[in-house]
Design an enzyme around this catalytic site. Structure first.
Site, PDB file in Angstrom:
ATOM      1  N   LEU A 121     -17.711  -1.124   1.380  1.00  0.00           N
ATOM      2  CA  LEU A 121     -18.297   0.151   0.941  1.00  0.00           C
ATOM      3  C   LEU A 121     -18.165   0.315  -0.571  1.00  0.00           C
ATOM      4  CD1 LEU A 121     -16.844   2.480   3.716  1.00  0.00           C
ATOM      5  CD2 LEU A 121     -19.194   1.677   3.518  1.00  0.00           C
ATOM      6  N   GLY A 124     -17.689  -1.934  -2.914  1.00  0.00           N
ATOM      7  CA  GLY A 124     -18.343  -2.966  -3.723  1.00  0.00           C
ATOM      8  C   GLY A 124     -17.567  -3.256  -4.992  1.00  0.00           C
ATOM      9  N   THR A 154     -19.120   5.498  -4.233  1.00  0.00           N
ATOM     10  CA  THR A 154     -19.691   6.522  -5.098  1.00  0.00           C
ATOM     11  C   THR A 154     -21.077   6.880  -4.565  1.00  0.00           C
ATOM     12  OG1 THR A 154     -20.253   7.024  -7.387  1.00  0.00           O
ATOM     13  CG2 THR A 154     -20.651   4.780  -6.685  1.00  0.00           C
ATOM     14  N   TYR A 159       0.881  -1.175   0.000  1.00  0.00           N
ATOM     15  CA  TYR A 159       0.000   0.000   0.000  1.00  0.00           C
ATOM     16  C   TYR A 159       0.915   1.221   0.000  1.00  0.00           C
ATOM     17  CZ  TYR A 159      -3.963  -3.021   1.190  1.00  0.00           C
ATOM     18  OH  TYR A 159      -4.938  -3.988   1.186  1.00  0.00           O
ATOM     19  N   PHE A 203     -13.777  -4.012   0.585  1.00  0.00           N
ATOM     20  CA  PHE A 203     -14.710  -3.420  -0.385  1.00  0.00           C
ATOM     21  C   PHE A 203     -16.166  -3.501   0.097  1.00  0.00           C
ATOM     22  CE2 PHE A 203     -11.505  -4.703  -3.909  1.00  0.00           C
ATOM     23  CZ  PHE A 203     -10.777  -3.548  -3.704  1.00  0.00           C
TER      24      PHE A 203
HETATM   25  N1  LIG Z   1      -7.022  -8.486   0.797  1.00  0.00           N
HETATM   26  C1  LIG Z   1      -7.159  -7.715  -0.270  1.00  0.00           C
HETATM   27  O1  LIG Z   1      -6.941  -8.142  -1.400  1.00  0.00           O
HETATM   28  C2  LIG Z   1      -7.630  -6.302  -0.113  1.00  0.00           C
HETATM   29  C3  LIG Z   1      -7.971  -5.560  -1.232  1.00  0.00           C
HETATM   30  C4  LIG Z   1      -8.421  -4.258  -1.054  1.00  0.00           C
HETATM   31  C5  LIG Z   1      -8.513  -3.713   0.201  1.00  0.00           C
HETATM   32  N2  LIG Z   1      -8.150  -4.437   1.291  1.00  0.00           N
HETATM   33  C6  LIG Z   1      -8.245  -3.876   2.672  1.00  0.00           C
HETATM   34  O2  LIG Z   1      -9.616  -3.613   2.929  1.00  0.00           O
HETATM   35  C7  LIG Z   1      -9.766  -2.251   3.336  1.00  0.00           C
HETATM   36  C8  LIG Z   1     -11.126  -1.748   2.868  1.00  0.00           C
HETATM   37  O3  LIG Z   1     -11.150  -1.671   1.474  1.00  0.00           O
HETATM   38  P1  LIG Z   1     -11.128  -0.269   0.707  1.00  0.00           P
HETATM   39  O4  LIG Z   1     -10.533   0.765   1.568  1.00  0.00           O
HETATM   40  O5  LIG Z   1     -10.509  -0.506  -0.600  1.00  0.00           O
HETATM   41  O6  LIG Z   1     -12.642  -0.020   0.388  1.00  0.00           O
HETATM   42  P2  LIG Z   1     -13.959   0.285   1.263  1.00  0.00           P
HETATM   43  O7  LIG Z   1     -13.677   0.294   2.709  1.00  0.00           O
HETATM   44  O8  LIG Z   1     -15.002  -0.592   0.742  1.00  0.00           O
HETATM   45  O9  LIG Z   1     -14.321   1.757   0.760  1.00  0.00           O
HETATM   46  C9  LIG Z   1     -13.417   2.807   0.802  1.00  0.00           C
HETATM   47  C10 LIG Z   1     -13.969   3.890  -0.103  1.00  0.00           C
HETATM   48  O10 LIG Z   1     -15.152   4.418   0.484  1.00  0.00           O
HETATM   49  C11 LIG Z   1     -14.979   5.811   0.764  1.00  0.00           C
HETATM   50  N3  LIG Z   1     -15.586   6.023   2.078  1.00  0.00           N
HETATM   51  C12 LIG Z   1     -15.213   5.481   3.254  1.00  0.00           C
HETATM   52  N4  LIG Z   1     -16.027   5.872   4.237  1.00  0.00           N
HETATM   53  C13 LIG Z   1     -16.946   6.705   3.673  1.00  0.00           C
HETATM   54  C14 LIG Z   1     -18.033   7.432   4.190  1.00  0.00           C
HETATM   55  N5  LIG Z   1     -18.374   7.382   5.482  1.00  0.00           N
HETATM   56  N6  LIG Z   1     -18.748   8.198   3.335  1.00  0.00           N
HETATM   57  C15 LIG Z   1     -18.443   8.251   2.022  1.00  0.00           C
HETATM   58  N7  LIG Z   1     -17.410   7.569   1.465  1.00  0.00           N
HETATM   59  C16 LIG Z   1     -16.658   6.797   2.296  1.00  0.00           C
HETATM   60  C17 LIG Z   1     -13.496   6.046   0.762  1.00  0.00           C
HETATM   61  O11 LIG Z   1     -13.184   7.349   0.361  1.00  0.00           O
HETATM   62  P3  LIG Z   1     -12.612   8.417   1.422  1.00  0.00           P
HETATM   63  O12 LIG Z   1     -11.180   8.067   1.649  1.00  0.00           O
HETATM   64  O13 LIG Z   1     -12.812   9.708   0.726  1.00  0.00           O
HETATM   65  O14 LIG Z   1     -13.439   8.284   2.654  1.00  0.00           O
HETATM   66  C18 LIG Z   1     -13.041   5.042  -0.296  1.00  0.00           C
HETATM   67  O15 LIG Z   1     -13.279   5.555  -1.594  1.00  0.00           O
HETATM   68  C19 LIG Z   1      -8.588  -1.528   2.679  1.00  0.00           C
HETATM   69  O16 LIG Z   1      -8.336  -0.280   3.280  1.00  0.00           O
HETATM   70  C20 LIG Z   1      -7.507  -2.548   2.859  1.00  0.00           C
HETATM   71  O17 LIG Z   1      -6.949  -2.475   4.164  1.00  0.00           O
HETATM   72  C21 LIG Z   1      -7.740  -5.738   1.166  1.00  0.00           C
END
Ligand SMILES: NC(=O)c1ccc[n+]([C@@H]2O[C@H](COP(=O)([O-])OP(=O)(O)OC[C@H]3O[C@@H](n4cnc5c(N)ncnc54)[C@H](OP(=O)(O)O)[C@@H]3O)[C@@H](O)[C@H]2O)c1
Length: 298
Positions: A223, A225, A233, A61, A221
């Site tokens: 949030l 998706g 979005t 990351y 994902f």
């Molecule tokens: N094992 C794997 O292969 C893998 C892959 C991907 C991710 N991950 C882990 O899983 C975690 C979660 O996944 P992710 O961060 O990609 O996606 P997520 O948690 O599903 O969503 C994050 C997205 O949502 C937005 N967001 C978050 N809170 C919000 C709110 N209250 N209101 C509006 N928008 C909001 C964020 O933008 P803002 O920053 O603007 O809030 C960002 O665009 C990652 O941080 C990582 O640690 C693991």
């Protein structure tokens, strides 16, 4: 719904191996996107103040250049931001990281396959986080076949666990048969897969299987998706919008609450670089959905 006074503890706890964590955690992939380093450190510190004791990360990351190909300027590693914000680490903090994929500033994305390559990634995590052992390491799988059998790669990590460099092991991007393939090598304490209320629901049965085997299921994902790295979005899911209105909550909070309602073994790791989103996300730990809400969300 009220926010600031609700902490991650409101979601209850789960024992990852021998480490108790609040079920509402934090994903650190997004904190590298913001060129404002202080804001990233604020988000991390605030998460811990609000009761988060399970942070997900990876040495790859890194931005610009790594997972989130945004911005300019010096490389920002999530692992190093975590260290800068939180070391010396609170005793109850569990930092989960992942190996398999890697990032090299010269070669771009790489994949560790051999025991030596996996060990090098574990050592990179130790170095960047400033730790002498890693609490939890997920072996991140690809959907394409690997040149090296899973048992061999997982076995290499089990050796590092036996040597004391790793406390617990998990699998990411996994399928049920992978649990069987590694069953006799070392315990798997968690599965980290993409999953959310309207995305990747083919994992429904796997979520239940993990619960039956007392393995944590940690969706990413939740949030974003199917938009994946592109992030969340504007909400278009009518059912989510209606349930959110009924609870005076945001659709994002309902997405996280739905995640936590999938079983006591399901842990949330929402990612954000925005301090206000962080507070709102953690408050979802206190959002209780009714059976009617859950039926409506499907
Ligand atoms: N094992 C794997 O292969 C893998 C892959 C991907 C991710 N991950 C882990 O899983 C975690 C979660 O996944 P992710 O961060 O990609 O996606 P997520 O948690 O599903 O969503 C994050 C997205 O949502 C937005 N967001 C978050 N809170 C919000 C709110 N209250 N209101 C509006 N928008 C909001 C964020 O933008 P803002 O920053 O603007 O809030 C960002 O665009 C990652 O941080 C990582 O640690 C693991």
């Amino acid at each position: 719904m009220p926010t600031e006074e609700i902490t991650a503890a409101a979601a209850g706890t789960w024992v990852l191996g021998d480490r108790t964590v609040n079920r509402m955690g934090f994903g650190s992939m997004r904190i590298t996107a913001d060129p404002d380093r202080d804001r990233a450190l604020t988000v991390l510190r605030r998460a811990v103040e609000l009761g988060v004791n399970h942070i997900d990360t990876a040495a790859f990351y890194v931005s610009p250049g790594g997972t989130l190909r945004v911005g300019t300027g010096p490389a920002r590693y999530a692992t190093e931001l975590i260290r800068a914000a939180l070391a010396p680490y609170p005793a109850d903090l569990v930092i989960a990281t992942k190996v398999g994929p890697g990032y090299d500033p010269r070669d771009g994305f790489t994949e560790a396959l051999t025991p030596a390559q996996l060990r090098a990634q574990v050592e990179e995590n130790l170095r960047r986080l400033g730790r002498d052992h890693l609490d939890l390491v997920n072996l991140r799988l690809y959907r394409r076949p690997s040149a090296v059998p899973l048992a061999e790669r997982f076995g290499a990590l089990a050796d590092l666990r036996a040597a004391g460099l790793i406390r617990h092991l998990g699998l990411s991007n996994a399928r049920p048969e992978h649990l069987d393939e590694v069953r006799d090598i070392a315990p798997v304490v968690c599965v980290q897969n993409a999953y959310g209320v309207d995305a990747y629901r083919e994992d429904d049965e796997f979520v239940r299987l993990c619960g039956a085997r007392r393995i944590a299921y940690v969706p990413f994902f939740a949030l974003a998706g199917t938009r994946r790295e592109a992030g969340a979005t504007a909400e278009r899911n009518e059912a989510l919008l209606a349930v959110a209105r009924a609870h005076d909550a945001t659709p994002h909070q309902v997405r996280l609450a739905w995640t936590l309602h999938q079983g006591p073994h399901v842990l949330a790791i929402p990612g954000t670089g925005d301090p206000e989103h962080l507070v709102a996300n953690i408050a979802a730990a206190g959002l209780r959905l009714t059976p009617e809400d859950l039926a409506r969300l499907g």
